[in-house]
Design a protein around this motif. Sequence first.
Motif, PDB file in Angstrom:
ATOM      1  N   ALA A   1     -15.936   0.647 -15.590  1.00 13.26           N
ATOM      2  CA  ALA A   1     -14.683   1.805 -15.578  1.00 13.26           C
ATOM      3  C   ALA A   1     -15.135   3.055 -16.002  1.00 13.26           C
ATOM      4  O   ALA A   1     -14.664   4.221 -15.504  1.00 13.26           O
ATOM      5  CB  ALA A   1     -13.372   1.237 -16.130  1.00 13.26           C
ATOM      6  N   HIS A   2     -16.175   2.984 -16.998  1.00 12.84           N
ATOM      7  CA  HIS A   2     -16.495   4.201 -17.751  1.00 12.84           C
ATOM      8  C   HIS A   2     -18.041   4.443 -17.781  1.00 12.84           C
ATOM      9  O   HIS A   2     -19.006   3.470 -18.011  1.00 12.84           O
ATOM     10  CB  HIS A   2     -16.040   4.506 -18.912  1.00 12.84           C
ATOM     11  CG  HIS A   2     -14.364   4.101 -19.053  1.00 12.84           C
ATOM     12  ND1 HIS A   2     -13.356   5.282 -18.556  1.00 12.84           N
ATOM     13  CD2 HIS A   2     -13.738   3.124 -19.486  1.00 12.84           C
ATOM     14  CE1 HIS A   2     -12.246   4.504 -18.761  1.00 12.84           C
ATOM     15  NE2 HIS A   2     -12.262   3.323 -19.202  1.00 12.84           N
ATOM     16  N   VAL A   3     -18.378   5.700 -17.680  1.00 15.88           N
ATOM     17  CA  VAL A   3     -20.040   5.874 -17.777  1.00 15.88           C
ATOM     18  C   VAL A   3     -19.941   7.231 -18.830  1.00 15.88           C
ATOM     19  O   VAL A   3     -19.278   8.204 -18.652  1.00 15.88           O
ATOM     20  CB  VAL A   3     -20.659   6.421 -16.471  1.00 15.88           C
ATOM     21  CG1 VAL A   3     -22.146   6.947 -16.694  1.00 15.88           C
ATOM     22  CG2 VAL A   3     -20.670   5.359 -15.131  1.00 15.88           C
ATOM     23  N   VAL A   4     -20.757   6.717 -19.836  1.00 16.64           N
ATOM     24  CA  VAL A   4     -20.983   7.770 -20.996  1.00 16.64           C
ATOM     25  C   VAL A   4     -22.481   8.099 -20.977  1.00 16.64           C
ATOM     26  O   VAL A   4     -23.222   7.270 -20.739  1.00 16.64           O
ATOM     27  CB  VAL A   4     -20.221   7.435 -22.295  1.00 16.64           C
ATOM     28  CG1 VAL A   4     -18.718   7.164 -21.961  1.00 16.64           C
ATOM     29  CG2 VAL A   4     -20.972   6.248 -22.770  1.00 16.64           C
ATOM     30  N   ALA A   5     -22.967   9.413 -21.612  1.00 16.99           N
ATOM     31  CA  ALA A   5     -24.229   9.607 -22.065  1.00 16.99           C
ATOM     32  C   ALA A   5     -24.421  10.161 -23.461  1.00 16.99           C
ATOM     33  O   ALA A   5     -23.326  10.718 -24.104  1.00 16.99           O
ATOM     34  CB  ALA A   5     -24.785  10.646 -20.818  1.00 16.99           C
ATOM     35  N   MET A   6     -25.548  10.093 -23.880  1.00 20.43           N
ATOM     36  CA  MET A   6     -26.051  10.335 -25.401  1.00 20.43           C
ATOM     37  C   MET A   6     -27.384  10.727 -25.400  1.00 20.43           C
ATOM     38  O   MET A   6     -28.151  10.230 -24.854  1.00 20.43           O
ATOM     39  CB  MET A   6     -25.443   9.364 -26.391  1.00 20.43           C
ATOM     40  CG  MET A   6     -26.062   8.260 -26.325  1.00 20.43           C
ATOM     41  SD  MET A   6     -25.469   7.056 -27.788  1.00 20.43           S
ATOM     42  CE  MET A   6     -26.461   7.990 -29.017  1.00 20.43           C
ATOM     43  N   GLY A   7     -27.696  11.462 -26.367  1.00 24.30           N
ATOM     44  CA  GLY A   7     -29.184  11.618 -26.882  1.00 24.30           C
ATOM     45  C   GLY A   7     -29.145  12.469 -27.846  1.00 24.30           C
ATOM     46  O   GLY A   7     -28.163  13.510 -28.192  1.00 24.30           O
ATOM     47  N   HIS A   8     -30.267  13.043 -28.386  1.00 24.56           N
ATOM     48  CA  HIS A   8     -30.916  13.829 -29.526  1.00 24.56           C
ATOM     49  C   HIS A   8     -31.779  14.611 -28.837  1.00 24.56           C
ATOM     50  O   HIS A   8     -32.658  14.294 -28.123  1.00 24.56           O
ATOM     51  CB  HIS A   8     -31.153  13.085 -30.857  1.00 24.56           C
ATOM     52  CG  HIS A   8     -31.921  14.244 -31.799  1.00 24.56           C
ATOM     53  ND1 HIS A   8     -33.264  14.253 -31.690  1.00 24.56           N
ATOM     54  CD2 HIS A   8     -31.218  15.087 -32.630  1.00 24.56           C
ATOM     55  CE1 HIS A   8     -33.308  14.957 -32.636  1.00 24.56           C
ATOM     56  NE2 HIS A   8     -32.500  15.610 -33.039  1.00 24.56           N
TER      57      HIS A   8
END
Length: 270
Positions: free
Chosen positions: A115-122
């Motif tokens: 239901a959800h797509v999220v993204a992350m990174g440094h």
Amino acid sequence: MDEAMQAEQQGGAQAPAAAQPPARPPVEIELVRDDARMRLWRHRGKSDRLVVCFSGVGRDRRQPPRLEFARIAAQSGRDHVLYFADPQRSWLNAPGLIEDIAALVEAEAARLGVAHVVAMGHSLGGFSALVLGGFTKVDVALALSPQLSIDPALVPDEPRWMMFRKHIETIRIRQAADHMQETTLHYVIFGRDRREAPQRALLRPAPNVQSFELPRVRHDSVMRLYQAGILEDVVRLAFARRTRKLRQVLQAQMRGVHLNTPLASEETET
């Protein structure tokens, strides 16, 4: 930052026996692809959320970037994750790279029925997390000490990463802000160090951009958050859109400053 990443990938830094938390099962991560164009790993979780996690440049330019945020991105194994690394350190400017990544994300999201797509990174990973929403649907993006641009025309005072950016033949993605969609909620955390100023200056204020500054922090925001014992909390709260609680944690533990007008509804869980 390597020390923090090593400790995080192993499930936490070593501590005295009395303070050691209960052992957690390892997060199973499958290497899907490893070539000159892309490194890709996958973790299969149990939730209805897919996390797209991008690696930074790494510290050894002779080696390709490695997988980062192994356990934290997966929320200790609960969430599905696609981990991406760009061996060319192109800041997504390699021909067709971001389009290929977006297609892989869409295919994985459809296959899993999330239901959800999220993204992350440094750093480079944070830049990539901010840009991804311009190419496929992303609900939340968390960027830690991101570059907002690698283009010398936009950041002429930026001396870092020259050994990588001089090899980028064509800069297709001039700045992250051009791709930060209104439908994505962006959390951006910077150190207040003067060397971060050229990148901070490119962040455009908007209702869907929640930015924070951490005093006495340089480009090492991940390590500093980890050392403060709140890195997992920051990721969890951002993914859940809990802006008020995130602000409270950063302020209490690191004297973080929230640079935005609070959202009308900050505590909506996703």
